[in-house]
Design an enzyme around this catalytic site. Structure first.
Site, PDB file in Angstrom:
ATOM      1  N   LYS A  17       0.799  -1.254   0.158  1.00  0.00           N
ATOM      2  CA  LYS A  17      -0.143  -0.011  -0.143  1.00  0.00           C
ATOM      3  C   LYS A  17       0.868   1.337  -0.062  1.00  0.00           C
ATOM      4  CE  LYS A  17       0.863   1.139   4.484  1.00  0.00           C
ATOM      5  NZ  LYS A  17       1.777   2.271   5.003  1.00  0.00           N
ATOM      6  N   ASP A 142      -2.268  -1.389  10.428  1.00  0.00           N
ATOM      7  CA  ASP A 142      -2.524  -1.519   9.047  1.00  0.00           C
ATOM      8  C   ASP A 142      -3.198  -2.883   8.639  1.00  0.00           C
ATOM      9  OD1 ASP A 142      -1.229   1.071   8.471  1.00  0.00           O
ATOM     10  OD2 ASP A 142       0.449   0.230   8.015  1.00  0.00           O
TER      11      ASP A 142
HETATM   12  O1  C5P Z   1       0.361  -0.825  14.881  1.00  0.00           O
HETATM   13  P1  C5P Z   1       1.735  -1.125  14.537  1.00  0.00           P
HETATM   14  O2  C5P Z   1       2.372  -2.640  15.042  1.00  0.00           O
HETATM   15  O3  C5P Z   1       1.853  -1.179  13.228  1.00  0.00           O
HETATM   16  O4  C5P Z   1       2.488   0.057  15.242  1.00  0.00           O
HETATM   17  C1  C5P Z   1       3.976  -0.103  15.526  1.00  0.00           C
HETATM   18  C2  C5P Z   1       4.376   0.999  16.162  1.00  0.00           C
HETATM   19  O5  C5P Z   1       4.184   2.379  15.543  1.00  0.00           O
HETATM   20  C3  C5P Z   1       3.539   1.237  17.395  1.00  0.00           C
HETATM   21  O6  C5P Z   1       4.160   0.480  18.683  1.00  0.00           O
HETATM   22  C4  C5P Z   1       3.686   2.746  17.709  1.00  0.00           C
HETATM   23  O7  C5P Z   1       4.987   2.873  18.376  1.00  0.00           O
HETATM   24  C5  C5P Z   1       3.639   3.517  16.390  1.00  0.00           C
HETATM   25  N1  C5P Z   1       2.063   3.705  15.851  1.00  0.00           N
HETATM   26  C6  C5P Z   1       1.579   4.896  16.772  1.00  0.00           C
HETATM   27  N2  C5P Z   1       0.433   5.373  16.149  1.00  0.00           N
HETATM   28  C7  C5P Z   1      -0.279   4.764  15.157  1.00  0.00           C
HETATM   29  C8  C5P Z   1       0.251   3.570  14.605  1.00  0.00           C
HETATM   30  C9  C5P Z   1       1.580   3.064  14.760  1.00  0.00           C
HETATM   31  O8  C5P Z   1       2.303   5.400  17.428  1.00  0.00           O
HETATM   32  N3  C5P Z   1      -1.499   5.160  14.844  1.00  0.00           N
END
Ligand code: C5P
Length: 301
Positions: A17, A142
């Site tokens: 994406k 995501d």
């Molecule tokens: O959700 P995901 O595992 O992809 O997120 C990885 C990291 O990115 C989270 O641990 C956080 O530090 C950050 N993040 C965030 N806010 C979001 C998505 C991700 O702070 N909306």
């Protein structure tokens, strides 16, 4: 001898994406960041194959630097699925990696979503779609986006997905992807937003403005409304990514932006001819070692 169909693998392509918009609206008490993001599927694929059998999860991967245990999102998705569905059987999974890692392209999230839906099919549709979405959002912000196939608006931490139709402005458009050869940690990018208060606390409403442009049939009107809050910390640390964008725009791209938390830069262009010409010039300017891809925007399924 066992009948050959017992060995037949379920094979699935796993798209990536880009974020046409990633507007951070502030930090939440749970440490995540509130977003409005517009995600667009890109037909550049990893491939996964699944075969029932053995005990537990047996994952292999073409990319040697990726662990094949619980640190791998595919492994975690498979484990979560088997547990949630109460399935005692094992599964063999092979992941053929083509999408770069830590690239802002959602490759790993897409792999996790494909794992959930392919295993649900392989084991006889054990879980309803809503349950798969819940499991997806536990695996990563995501992942729910990749459980469906169209452009979408993401809110919350990005995991609340509202499917959108295909955008008229992008009907004939091609996308270029440019990966600089280094990855960027998503937590690092979000943590470093703290030094950029304007980018950390964006005004809501950018998605409405961008969707209005995407709904009209003019690709060359879209660029000014593309925006990614995470460019503030990332382009400061990696100014080469700003140079890529400037070069792509000079060469005739209609828009250029960083995807997700980087490190991939993407550009929107009006045709395959323009895409090929720009990539050729890009190679001469920045070297052929950089990973690039181009694709016509459109369905990935
Ligand atoms: O959700 P995901 O595992 O992809 O997120 C990885 C990291 O990115 C989270 O641990 C956080 O530090 C950050 N993040 C965030 N806010 C979001 C998505 C991700 O702070 N909306």
């Amino acid at each position: 001898m066992l009948a050959p169909f017992l060995f037949m693998a379920t094979v699935r392509r796993s798209p990536c994406k880009v974020n046409l918009l990633l507007n951070v609206l502030g930090k939440r008490p749970d440490g995540f960041h509130e977003l409005e993001t517009i995600l667009h599927p890109i037909p550049v694929f990893d491939e996964l194959s699944f075969t029932k059998g053995g005990a537990g999860i047996n994952l292999t991967c073409s990319e040697q630097s990726l662990p094949v245990d619980h640190r791998n999102l595919v492994y975690r998705a498979a484990a979560l699925f088997l547990e949630a569905a109460g399935i005692p059987e094992g599964v063999h999974i092979h992941l053929q990696k083509n999408i770069p890692l830590a690239a802002g392209l959602g490759g790993g999230s897409g792999n996790a979503a494909v794992t959930l839906s392919a295993m649900n099919e392989l084991f006889g549709t054990a879980l309803p779609p809503q349950r798969l979405e819940e499991l997806g959002s536990q695996l990563g912000s995501d992942v729910p986006f990749f459980l469906q196939n169209t452009p979408a608006l993401g809110t919350g931490r990005g995991e609340r997905v509202q499917p959108l139709g295909w955008f008229p402005a992008l009907a004939d458009a091609w996308v270029l992807l440019i990966h600089p050869g280094f990855g960027i940690s998503t937590p690092w990018a979000y943590q470093n937003l703290a030094r950029f208060p304007d980018a950390l606390n964006g005004d809501p409403g950018r998605s409405t403005r961008l969707l209005a442009r995407l709904g009209a049939a003019e690709l060359n009107q879209v660029g000014p409304e593309l925006y990614n809050s995470l460019e503030a910390p990332v382009l400061e640390k990696y100014p080469i990514l700003r140079l890529y964008q400037d070069f792509l725009l000079e060469q005739g791209a209609d828009a250029a932006l960083m995807s997700g938390s980087g490190s991939t830069t993407f550009a929107l262009v009006s045709s395959q001819t323009v895409a090929e010409r720009i990539l050729e010039h890009f190679g001469s300017r920045f070297g052929d070692q950089i990973w690039t891809a181009s694709a016509k925007l459109g369905p990935t399924a």
